[in-house]
Design a protein around this motif. Structure first.
Motif, PDB file in Angstrom:
ATOM      1  N   ALA A 280       0.826  -1.207   0.000  1.00 19.97           N
ATOM      2  CA  ALA A 280       0.000   0.000   0.000  1.00 19.97           C
ATOM      3  C   ALA A 280       0.861   1.258   0.000  1.00 19.97           C
ATOM      4  O   ALA A 280       0.562   2.233  -0.703  1.00 19.97           O
ATOM      5  CB  ALA A 280      -0.922  -0.012   1.221  1.00 19.97           C
ATOM      6  N   ILE A 281       1.937   1.244   0.778  1.00 17.90           N
ATOM      7  CA  ILE A 281       2.832   2.406   0.835  1.00 17.90           C
ATOM      8  C   ILE A 281       3.503   2.624  -0.525  1.00 17.90           C
ATOM      9  O   ILE A 281       3.564   3.748  -1.039  1.00 17.90           O
ATOM     10  CB  ILE A 281       3.895   2.228   1.935  1.00 17.90           C
ATOM     11  CG1 ILE A 281       3.249   2.208   3.321  1.00 17.90           C
ATOM     12  CG2 ILE A 281       4.935   3.343   1.860  1.00 17.90           C
ATOM     13  CD1 ILE A 281       2.557   3.480   3.708  1.00 17.90           C
ATOM     14  N   ALA A 282       4.005   1.539  -1.123  1.00 21.35           N
ATOM     15  CA  ALA A 282       4.672   1.662  -2.423  1.00 21.35           C
ATOM     16  C   ALA A 282       3.708   2.199  -3.478  1.00 21.35           C
ATOM     17  O   ALA A 282       4.063   3.070  -4.289  1.00 21.35           O
ATOM     18  CB  ALA A 282       5.233   0.303  -2.855  1.00 21.35           C
ATOM     19  N   GLU A 283       2.476   1.699  -3.460  1.00 22.50           N
ATOM     20  CA  GLU A 283       1.486   2.154  -4.430  1.00 22.50           C
ATOM     21  C   GLU A 283       1.126   3.625  -4.200  1.00 22.50           C
ATOM     22  O   GLU A 283       0.947   4.395  -5.142  1.00 22.50           O
ATOM     23  CB  GLU A 283       0.235   1.278  -4.336  1.00 22.50           C
ATOM     24  CG  GLU A 283      -0.417   1.037  -5.675  1.00 22.50           C
ATOM     25  CD  GLU A 283      -1.560   0.055  -5.621  1.00 22.50           C
ATOM     26  OE1 GLU A 283      -2.669   0.472  -5.227  1.00 22.50           O
ATOM     27  OE2 GLU A 283      -1.347  -1.115  -5.975  1.00 22.50           O
ATOM     28  N   TYR A 284       1.054   4.023  -2.918  1.00 24.74           N
ATOM     29  CA  TYR A 284       0.734   5.420  -2.600  1.00 24.74           C
ATOM     30  C   TYR A 284       1.845   6.351  -3.077  1.00 24.74           C
ATOM     31  O   TYR A 284       1.580   7.458  -3.576  1.00 24.74           O
ATOM     32  CB  TYR A 284       0.529   5.565  -1.094  1.00 24.74           C
ATOM     33  CG  TYR A 284       0.201   6.970  -0.647  1.00 24.74           C
ATOM     34  CD1 TYR A 284      -1.084   7.489  -0.792  1.00 24.74           C
ATOM     35  CD2 TYR A 284       1.175   7.788  -0.081  1.00 24.74           C
ATOM     36  CE1 TYR A 284      -1.392   8.776  -0.398  1.00 24.74           C
ATOM     37  CE2 TYR A 284       0.881   9.076   0.329  1.00 24.74           C
ATOM     38  CZ  TYR A 284      -0.404   9.569   0.171  1.00 24.74           C
ATOM     39  OH  TYR A 284      -0.698  10.853   0.565  1.00 24.74           O
TER      40      TYR A 284
END
Length: 441
Positions: A280-284
């Protein structure tokens, strides 16, 4: 001082009157409250009885304090002289300060200039004394969206004795590539690579040359990092909670002009939780922030983000692996790492053979080794597509199985239906699913 000499003579005169030795039986002392006075011990107090010439000032445990008219007069002169001296001293200090204040701005400017020369000299010394001299970076305005470093090195690691540093490149450009996901074995150089990039950007921003062959750097508003694993006992934060707090700070404060370094996010919790948070962090970072980011991870599933966003590039650190050895090459190459090397590291660390065997057996179960046997040598993107398609087919199988009403069917009919579903899925030609289903023969 003449007054002090007269006071010493008064002491000798008083000792002569009392018939004692000056400095032994009778002493001369001075305090801020009383000034100068004579003192005898309590047992010698009898010497003062009947002596109208002497006036007892006070009696304490240390002895009896007294004076006479002559000492009292000299003491007043002494205190006046001291008072005048202090006043004159204050005037002198005031005059000195008044003169110094006039030069305050000049001294402040001189101090700033000397400090600047000192810093620039240190930069020059570091740049020229490195094993390979640093180069002058090309600084671009904030928002230019370019970070390009050719053969970047870590300035501290390369200075170590016996180290031949292997440099690497990085090229990020907004609109093309903003996030690098870095995989590879432990001790392969992922963290050092990311830190070398962050240090080069930092050095460029403070006016130093940078440790690489060529540098083109857009100004960033901040460098945000989440590196290392430790807890904070003083604040009552576990390793994982501290990691979450720091990552939350990065997400909330970063902008599109920031540089973000994240190393092994999500290690302190379950595999699924950690992978989900890291994903989720990488996608954000790539979808919402659009800031430059380097993201190292052992969750290989995250590398599939590159198939969804063209701004994501997979990188890996290479290594030469045999059954009993793992030799890192410290070279950063394009594409994801094909697998993790944790068990290789455990073998190098001399784990017992039965522990390693047990670990390998569990690894095969967890990684669906049977499903991988037909696609293990595929290029990564093809391998990932086969697995994703296989997962989707498995989900469809489970839905169909749930619809089977075992209360209305005999055991033979249920087995026949299951065999039909199996044959139907094998006919799809998905090699990942084929490997899994063949194991059920």
């Amino acid at each position: 001082m003449a007054v002090e000499e007269k006071i010493q003579k008064a002491l000798k005169s008083a000792a002569h009157d009392l018939g004692v030795d000056p400095g032994k039986t009778i002493k001369l002392e001075c305090t801020d409250r009383l000034g100068y006075f004579y003192k005898v011990t309590l047992k010698d107090e009898k010497l003062l009885r009947g002596q109208k010439k002497y006036h007892i000032m006070e009696a304490v445990r240390a002895g009896v304090r007294f004076n006479d008219d002559r000492l009292k007069e000299l003491n007043e002169d002494y205190l006046d002289i001291c008072s005048n001296y202090e006043e004159l001293q204050k005037n002198v200090v005031k005059e000195v300060m008044d003169v110094a204040v006039g030069y305050a701005d000049t001294l402040r400017s001189l101090n700033s200039s000397i400090a600047q020369v000192d810093v620039l000299t240190a930069f020059a010394h570091a740049a020229t004394s490195a094993p390979i001299p640093f180069v002058k970076p090309k600084i671009l305005p904030e928002g230019s969206g370019i970070l390009k470093l050719v053969r970047v090195r870590h300035p501290c690691v390369e200075k170590q004795d016996g180290v031949s540093y292997i440099p690497n490149n990085i090229k990020l450009k907004q609109g093309e590539t903003t996030l690098n996901i870095i995989t590879g074995p432990n001790m392969g150089g992922k963290s050092t690579y990311m830190r070398s990039v962050a240090l080069s950007v930092f050095l460029a921003h403070i006016g130093s040359f940078v440790p690489c062959d060529e540098a083109e750097i857009s100004l960033v508003d901040c460098i945000l990092t989440r590196v290392g694993a430790s807890d904070c006992e003083l604040k009552g934060l576990s390793t994982f909670m501290l990691e979450m707090v720091e990552t939350s700070g990065i997400v909330r404060s970063a902008t599109s002009n920031s540089l973000i370094i994240i190393d092994e996010l999500g290690r302190g919790t379950s595999t699924y939780d950690g992978c989900s948070i890291a994903w989720a962090i990488a996608e954000y970072l790539v979808k919402d922030l659009k800031s430059f980011a380097l993201f190292a991870t052992h969750f290989h599933e995250i590398t599939s983000i590159a198939t969804k966003f063209p701004e994501v590039q997979n990188l890996h650190v290479s290594a030469v692996v045999t059954k009993d050895t793992l030799t890192p090459l410290y070279q950063v190459k394009k594409g994801p790492c094909d697998k993790s090397y944790g068990i290789h590291c455990a073998r190098i660390a001399k784990f017992p053979a039965d522990v390693l065997k047990e670990a390998e057996e569990h690894q095969r179960k967890l990684e669906f080794a049977n499903g991988m046997k037909y696609i293990n040598d595929f290029e990564f993107s093809l391998k990932r597509k086969a697995i994703d398609d296989g997962d989707e087919l498995i989900a469809n199988i489970l839905k169909k199985i749930q619809k089977i009403d075992e209360t209305k069917m005999s055991d033979e009919e249920i087995l026949s239906e299951m065999e039909n579903l199996r044959s139907e899925q094998l006919s799809t030609g998905n090699l990942f699913l084929k490997g899994l289903l063949e194991n059920t023969d």
